[in-house]
Write a protein that holds these residues in place. Structure first.
Motif, PDB file in Angstrom:
ATOM      1  N   LEU A   1       6.482  20.177 -63.264  1.00 18.07           N
ATOM      2  CA  LEU A   1       5.533  21.149 -63.834  1.00 18.07           C
ATOM      3  C   LEU A   1       4.145  20.518 -63.959  1.00 18.07           C
ATOM      4  O   LEU A   1       3.136  21.196 -63.841  1.00 18.07           O
ATOM      5  CB  LEU A   1       6.004  21.610 -65.218  1.00 18.07           C
ATOM      6  CG  LEU A   1       6.923  22.826 -65.267  1.00 18.07           C
ATOM      7  CD1 LEU A   1       7.399  23.060 -66.693  1.00 18.07           C
ATOM      8  CD2 LEU A   1       6.273  24.067 -64.703  1.00 18.07           C
ATOM      9  N   LEU A   2       4.107  19.225 -64.251  1.00 22.07           N
ATOM     10  CA  LEU A   2       2.840  18.499 -64.309  1.00 22.07           C
ATOM     11  C   LEU A   2       2.877  17.352 -63.304  1.00 22.07           C
ATOM     12  O   LEU A   2       3.923  16.725 -63.125  1.00 22.07           O
ATOM     13  CB  LEU A   2       2.609  17.918 -65.713  1.00 22.07           C
ATOM     14  CG  LEU A   2       2.350  18.882 -66.868  1.00 22.07           C
ATOM     15  CD1 LEU A   2       2.232  18.100 -68.184  1.00 22.07           C
ATOM     16  CD2 LEU A   2       1.099  19.708 -66.646  1.00 22.07           C
ATOM     17  N   SER A   3       1.742  17.113 -62.663  1.00 21.82           N
ATOM     18  CA  SER A   3       1.666  15.957 -61.759  1.00 21.82           C
ATOM     19  C   SER A   3       1.192  14.753 -62.560  1.00 21.82           C
ATOM     20  O   SER A   3       0.227  14.861 -63.310  1.00 21.82           O
ATOM     21  CB  SER A   3       0.634  16.204 -60.658  1.00 21.82           C
ATOM     22  OG  SER A   3       0.896  17.419 -60.054  1.00 21.82           O
ATOM     23  N   PRO A   4       1.851  13.612 -62.407  1.00 22.80           N
ATOM     24  CA  PRO A   4       1.383  12.440 -63.161  1.00 22.80           C
ATOM     25  C   PRO A   4       0.015  11.959 -62.664  1.00 22.80           C
ATOM     26  O   PRO A   4      -0.276  12.066 -61.474  1.00 22.80           O
ATOM     27  CB  PRO A   4       2.456  11.382 -62.885  1.00 22.80           C
ATOM     28  CG  PRO A   4       3.359  11.925 -61.868  1.00 22.80           C
ATOM     29  CD  PRO A   4       3.006  13.339 -61.575  1.00 22.80           C
ATOM     30  N   THR A   5      -0.789  11.460 -63.585  1.00 20.18           N
ATOM     31  CA  THR A   5      -2.060  10.844 -63.197  1.00 20.18           C
ATOM     32  C   THR A   5      -1.755   9.549 -62.446  1.00 20.18           C
ATOM     33  O   THR A   5      -2.444   9.193 -61.494  1.00 20.18           O
ATOM     34  CB  THR A   5      -2.895  10.547 -64.464  1.00 20.18           C
ATOM     35  OG1 THR A   5      -2.959  11.738 -65.237  1.00 20.18           O
ATOM     36  CG2 THR A   5      -4.294  10.076 -64.117  1.00 20.18           C
TER      37      THR A   5
END
Lengths: 249, 406
Positions: free
Chosen positions: A53-57
């Protein structure tokens, strides 16, 4: 045993705020892994990175040997994901909802119907299977939600606070099912909760996240000995206590 | 993109819409009953008000020089007029309500007898509806009297009846038979665009911001469905409802005007469309392409909201995108040209006007269709950018720079 979940240096920034900082852990097949931390510690962000759901930095999440960043569709097919931010389609009934998600995961139609019926039976959904989800109780909804995470028979299951708001009977039902999924079906399971009694009962290993950092990774006895405390709640509090929040004499 | 995944998402969205009674009432049932009921109600109230104005008793003062002429007798044929021969000044009528003055010069009869023109003045406070209407009726009666006197004079001089009208001017309407009437031409483009917008916007809100609020959107994004497949499935649902809503609204509007025209006994007053099959074909193409643009734009914008309430605040600005160009298209002198054919929404409104006037410039219509397709695809691309943004989906603070990055 093989690692079905690998979090390697997961980091997430929201603007100038670092919500998660270099979090790494692995979860093996058949293992129940507890992810603990106070509110706002970065647990949900970590789980969202694991689910895609979120892309890691920075860093990478690997599910069943598939990178969530590079082979997202394959990784997602291997995972069942449920957080407190997820609810059910209110105008579908449980059977329709399970069939819908089964189709999205491209479960062969020859298998899907039988699998849905088995889940309906296993989770005791039959009495309310034709009722629209908006009319279900919190406990009934949670059973359907967990059944939904399993409709494509994933090898990895992530459950974020699955017993929140449930009565003791409903909680017990869910906890037993979690144990069964890991120990009998060999799934890798991440279990995030604030209820430390449940953690002690279920989890093989735990990770504690505090202010975005991984502050403990190991088994329950280990956290007690590291903090020189005799119970998990005391050990947890010792590890994550914020001096600004401590009681003043 | 996998068609079965798109079909699964589309089917689920449509199923939820069909089970949402509020949405069904708003999109289908309300428009179907709204216009006939509204028009019948307005027509009924209007007719009853007109009858009331016609039956209201009015005092008519006529200068005494009218005595012995046909004027008082002509006025007395209407029982609601209380005619009185009275010498009056303009200022005498200032404070009086429901009184009209017909002023004739003292030498009225002499002037007519000698073949001269007599000046007649009608005094009425035309800000009062009743006096405004009666003044117009009296003017018509006096014009008829004027024609009668003219005919008498011509007969006395043994001149033909058309002696005083040497030019017989006749206007022939060359507009194609296969065209909509003026009322339709002015209003229909705006109505079509507005109804497509209304149909699209509420379902778009429900399946984007509404899903965020109900906490069901994130679940979809943890499945192996790609962003494009999710956008396509949701877009087809929005477009289908938009088209159904527009069709229901327009059919209802036409039906309502036909009912009203029938009730008023004016068969030709209602909206009617008599267009050639090829014109209908163009209308269909334009409606579909406009739905593509409006539906995709609505999806892209309202997804930015985190709740139904917040999304509703986006409705008015978005509506302006549709309303202003379609209102401008109804202005006199504005026409479909190569330049206007490239302006989004405005081009479709102008094209519909052009089709309804019976002008089928295939080249320009093709430009409009092509431009609309391009805008529709751009709007879909914008929607896919919005749906592909993790902050938008998870309800975090939106990073606008990241939003425009692929």
């Amino acid at each position: 045993m093989s690692n079905l979940i690998e979090a390697n240096g997961l980091t997430k920034d929201f603007g100038s705020f670092r919500a998660v900082n270099d979090v790494s852990f692995t979860v093996e097949a058949g293992e129940i892994f507890g992810l603990l931390g106070p509110n706002g510690a970065g647990k949900t962000t970590t789980l969202r990175m694991l689910s895609g759901l979120l892309s890691p930095t920075a860093g990478e999440a690997t599910i069943n040997s598939f990178s969530m960043q590079k082979e997202q569709m394959k990784a997602r097919r291997s995972m069942g994901f449920l957080t407190g931010d997820m609810d059910l389609y209110r105008r579908l009934n449980p059977r329709e909802l399970l069939l819908y998600f089964g189709k999205l995961y491209e479960t062969p139609s020859s298998e899907l119907k039988d699998r849905v019926e088995r889940l309906i039976d296993a989770f005791g959904i039959t009495p309310f299977v034709d009722r629209h989800c908006e009319k279900l109780s919190t406990g009934q909804k949670q059973r359907v939600s967990i059944a939904r995470t399993l409709v494509h028979d994933p090898q990895v299951v992530v459950l974020d606070e699955p017993t929140t708001g449930l009565d003791i009977m409903a909680s017990e039902f869910i906890l037993q099912f979690i144990r069964q999924m890991a120990k009998e079906q060999g799934k890798a399971l991440i279990f995030s909760t604030h209820n430390l009694t449940e953690v002690e009962r279920l989890c093989d290993r735990i990770a504690v996240i505090h202010q975005g950092n991984l502050v403990y990774l190991g088994d329950i006895d280990g956290i007690k000995s590291q903090t020189s405390q005799d119970t998990l709640p005391k050990a947890f509090f010792e590890l994550v206590q914020d001096e600004s929040l401590s009681l003043q004499n | 993109m996998r068609r079965h995944i798109i079909a699964t998402i589309f089917g689920k969205e449509l199923k939820e819409v069909l089970r949402d009674k509020r949405m069904l009432y708003l999109i289908i049932l309300l428009p179907f009953f709204l216009y006939p009921v509204l028009f019948t109600l307005i027509g009924g109230v209007g007719a009853s008000q007109q009858e009331k104005l016609l039956n209201q008793e009015i005092q008519v003062w006529v200068s005494p020089s009218a005595e012995g002429t046909g004027i008082p007798a002509m006025l007395q044929q209407d029982p609601s007029l209380k005619v009185e021969l009275k010498d009056f000044e303009e200022s005498d009528l200032d404070t009086l309500k429901r009184t009209i003055g017909i002023w004739l010069p003292t030498d009225y009869q002499e002037k007519l007898a000698t073949g001269a023109a007599a000046n007649i003045k009608l005094y009425a406070d035309q800000s009062q509806d009743v006096l405004n209407m009666r003044e117009r009726m009296l003017r018509t009666q006096l014009s008829a009297l004027n024609d009668q006197i003219l005919q008498q004079r011509l007969a006395e001089k043994e001149l033909a009846a058309d002696f005083a009208t040497p030019l017989q001017i006749e206007s022939v309407d060359l507009s194609p038979e296969e065209s909509g009437n003026r009322m339709m031409t002015a209003f229909l483009p705006m109505m079509i665009l507005l109804f497509i917008f209304i149909g699209c916007i509420y379902i778009a809100i429900d399946i984007t911001a509404g899903e965020k609020e109900r906490r069901t959107l994130q679940t979809l994004f943890t499945t192996p469905a790609t962003t494009k497949e999710i956008v396509a499935g949701k877009f087809f649902a929005v477009a289908s409802v938009g088209i159904v809503s527009a069709t229901m609204n327009i059919l209802s509007l036409i039906l309502a005007t036909q009912i009203q025209a029938y009730l008023l006994g004016e068969a030709d007053a209602g909206m009617s469309l008599s267009l050639a099959p090829v014109a209908w074909g163009w209308m269909l193409v334009l409606v579909l392409l406009t739905t593509l643009f409006i539906g995709a734009l609505a999806l892209a914008v309202v997804l930015l909201a985190n709740s139904y309430k917040e999304a509703q605040s986006y409705v008015s600005p978005l509506m302006m995108v549709v309303l202003i160009p379609s209102m401008m298209a109804a202005m006199p002198g504005v026409e479909l040209t190569l330049q206007t054919a490239l302006i989004p929404v405005f081009n479709v409104a102008l094209a519909i006007v052009s089709i309804m006037k019976g002008t089928l410039d295939t080249g320009l219509l093709a430009v409009v269709a092509g431009a609309s397709l391009v805008y529709g695809i751009l709007a879909l691309y914008l929607a896919s950018l919005t749906f592909g943004n993790e902050n938008v989906i998870t309800g975090e603070k939106i990073d606008w720079k990241a939003l425009l990055k692929r």
